[in-house]
Design an enzyme around this catalytic site. Structure first.
Site, PDB file in Angstrom:
ATOM      1  N   ASP A   1      31.198  39.434  47.921  1.00 22.87           N
ATOM      2  CA  ASP A   1      31.650  40.244  46.791  1.00 22.87           C
ATOM      3  C   ASP A   1      30.495  40.429  45.818  1.00 22.87           C
ATOM      4  O   ASP A   1      29.756  39.485  45.530  1.00 22.87           O
ATOM      5  CB  ASP A   1      32.807  39.543  46.066  1.00 22.87           C
ATOM      6  CG  ASP A   1      34.012  39.394  46.971  1.00 22.87           C
ATOM      7  OD1 ASP A   1      34.342  40.361  47.680  1.00 22.87           O
ATOM      8  OD2 ASP A   1      34.617  38.301  47.003  1.00 22.87           O
TER       9      ASP A   1
ATOM     10  N   ASP B   1      33.558  36.650  53.251  1.00 22.08           N
ATOM     11  CA  ASP B   1      33.105  37.995  52.902  1.00 22.08           C
ATOM     12  C   ASP B   1      32.187  37.898  51.680  1.00 22.08           C
ATOM     13  O   ASP B   1      32.045  36.827  51.100  1.00 22.08           O
ATOM     14  CB  ASP B   1      34.291  38.919  52.602  1.00 22.08           C
ATOM     15  CG  ASP B   1      35.328  38.253  51.725  1.00 22.08           C
ATOM     16  OD1 ASP B   1      34.933  37.471  50.834  1.00 22.08           O
ATOM     17  OD2 ASP B   1      36.530  38.503  51.910  1.00 22.08           O
TER      18      ASP B   1
ATOM     19  N   ASP C   1      38.825  33.223  37.993  1.00 21.94           N
ATOM     20  CA  ASP C   1      39.850  32.181  37.998  1.00 21.94           C
ATOM     21  C   ASP C   1      39.264  30.779  37.823  1.00 21.94           C
ATOM     22  O   ASP C   1      39.504  30.117  36.811  1.00 21.94           O
ATOM     23  CB  ASP C   1      40.759  32.296  39.238  1.00 21.94           C
ATOM     24  CG  ASP C   1      40.013  32.444  40.552  1.00 21.94           C
ATOM     25  OD1 ASP C   1      38.764  32.402  40.543  1.00 21.94           O
ATOM     26  OD2 ASP C   1      40.680  32.591  41.603  1.00 21.94           O
TER      27      ASP C   1
END
Ligand code: ATP
Ligand code: MG
Length: 446
Positions: free
Chosen positions: A72, A70, A152
């Site tokens: 983002d 996907d 992260d």
């Protein structure tokens, strides 16, 4: 993969990050690999006077030659401003507010740049941190540099702009992608305390991308693994599917066990796995089959995965209940309740998967009983195929006395109608429970 990198020289004011800008002719992210809708979102935000970048897994995956799952987008527009620019969008999330822009079946996720919580005066609606350091609400907005170091892993903090098609790298993410290293940004212990799910993400990406977890990033995981117990069970359910039902289940499961990350998610299963090799084999074969099915684009269901993971706990619980003198069928029903309710404290099991999972389990007891019309009726059961597959799985994992039954059902499905009748008749009658005689109502009773 990537040619030479340019280090540019825009030291950012007051921050310790160094920004690298990699121009279009020095990287492999081509517009052809990017969804048109994602590009539309970038453009509309820019036209609205905002910064906009593609960020995270999509850029990482394109650099690695994979197909992104996907797209983002990160921007300096607030969620409300994003919502104002796109009619086809909605605000979602409380812990982490963002906007989903919907184009038919495709959703582009647009998140506002986040900043460290210490960078803003504490406000209940934007920032909330637990005593253990876990971030409960993450809505403090900031700049792109601040956003980069809140992400992260370094490989997930690359920003692509369609303004000049360059990639902005604040954390040496490109270097780490080249070296196939998963490196947490910042101090690993603090970052895991802020969000323990990052430990699961580390092993998930290690399995998915065939990367190594860099030493300092790996070091605290075993000790901090139990903190996963604090994460809401609904979030954990989603994570489990991403871990075990996304194509690299076998490898991910091995890494989870290795790092002590499986036990906090499935404590009862962990006990079963430790007590009997059979359950370990059962789970591994199921995951191997799931990986293979996904490779062949066949459907998979969480009901089957959870039926497998919780089969060991179910057997243990059923035996305990039977030992209290309860008959097998009610004992099984009670055990199902107990196992599901205990597991729901760790990962929810949505009802739409809980019901079929129950049926797969209940049918295991019905598959041996094939006399008369029963076999034909079972074949019509909506969960027959899953239950049959589950029985084959048990057999393959080592329940040797199931072989004959599995062969019988395999043949029964293959043969013509009239041969089925012959097969049904040949089945040795199973042990019948004595029929209870109906007592006649004495005449005159109301
Ligand atoms: P994929 O979608 O392929 O599973 P991804 O990296 O895109 O991988 P997402 O869950 O879609 O993963 O998250 C998008 C991006 O958001 C990540 O790349 C990362 O930059 C950031 N992110 C996601 N989860 C966290 C987290 N728990 N802590 C910090 N940053 C995160
Ligand atoms: Mg993603």
């Amino acid at each position: 993969m990537l040619k030479r990198l340019f280090r540019t020289l825009r030291p950012t004011s007051g921050s310790t990050t160094t920004q690298m800008v990699i121009p279009r002719d020095h990287h492999t992210v081509s517009r052809k690999r990017i969804s048109d809708n994602a590009l539309k979102v970038l453009r509309r935000l820019r036209e609205g006077g905002f910064e906009s970048y593609l960020v995270g897994g999509c850029i990482r995956d394109i650099l690695l030659g994979h197909h992104p799952k996907d797209f983002d987008v990160a921007t300096n527009a607030t969620p409300e401003q994003v919502r104002g620019l796109f009619r086809n969008s909605r605000l979602i999330g409380r812990r982490f507010k963002l906007v989903h822009v919907q184009f038919g079946r495709e959703i582009i996720e647009v998140a506002t740049f986040r900043a460290d919580h210490s960078s803003a005066p504490p406000r209940k609606d934007t920032s909330k941190v637990s005593d253990s350091g876990r971030i409960l609400r993450d809505n403090v907005y900031g700049t792109i540099e601040q956003d980069a170091i809140r992400r992260d892993f370094t490989m997930n903090a690359l920003y692509y702009t369609s303004e000049d098609f360059s990639i902005h790298d604040f954390t040496q993410g490109v270097r780490d992608i080249k070296q196939k290293k998963i490196r947490l940004i910042g101090d690993p212990v603090t970052r895991y305390q802020e969000d323990p799910v990052r430990m699961l993400r580390a092993v998930r990406f290690a399995a998915k991308l065939d990367f190594d977890i860099e030493k300092k990033t790996a070091a605290p995981i075993r000790k901090l693994a139990p903190t996963l117990g604090d994460i809401p069970a609904a979030r954990m359910f989603d994570e489990v599917l991403k871990l075990l039902q996304a194509g690299r289940g076998v490898k991910t499961f091995a890494l989870m066990q290795d790092y002590g990350l499986f036990q906090p998610l499935f404590p009862a299963t962990h006990v079963a796995l430790e007590s009997d090799d059979f359950y370990q084999r059962l789970v591994e074969i199921a995951l191997r089959n799931t990986d293979e099915r996904l490779r062949q684009h066949k459907p998979v269901t969480p009901a089957f995965l959870f039926a497998t993971l919780l089969w060991g706990p179910l057997q243990a619980c059923r035996k305990d209940i039977e030992a209290q003198g309860i008959a097998p069928i009610p004992a099984l029903q009670q055990a199902i309740q107990v196992v599901i309710s205990n597991q729901s404290n760790h990962t929810t099991i949505p009802k739409r998967f809980g019901f079929p999972m129950r049926e797969i389990w209940e049918l295991q007891g019905r598959l041996p009983r094939r006399q008369g019309k029963r076999a034909a009726q079972l074949l019509e059961h909506p969960r027959f195929r899953a239950a049959y597959d589950f029985m084959l799985l048990r057999c393959e994992a080592g329940e040797s006395d199931l072989q004959e039954l599995c062969d019988w059902w395999t043949d029964y499905q293959k043969v013509e109608e009239h041969d089925r009748k012959a097969m049904e008749q040949k089945v040795a009658p199973g042990k019948r429970r004595p029929r209870r005689r109906r007592r006649r109502k004495p005449a005159g009773d109301a």
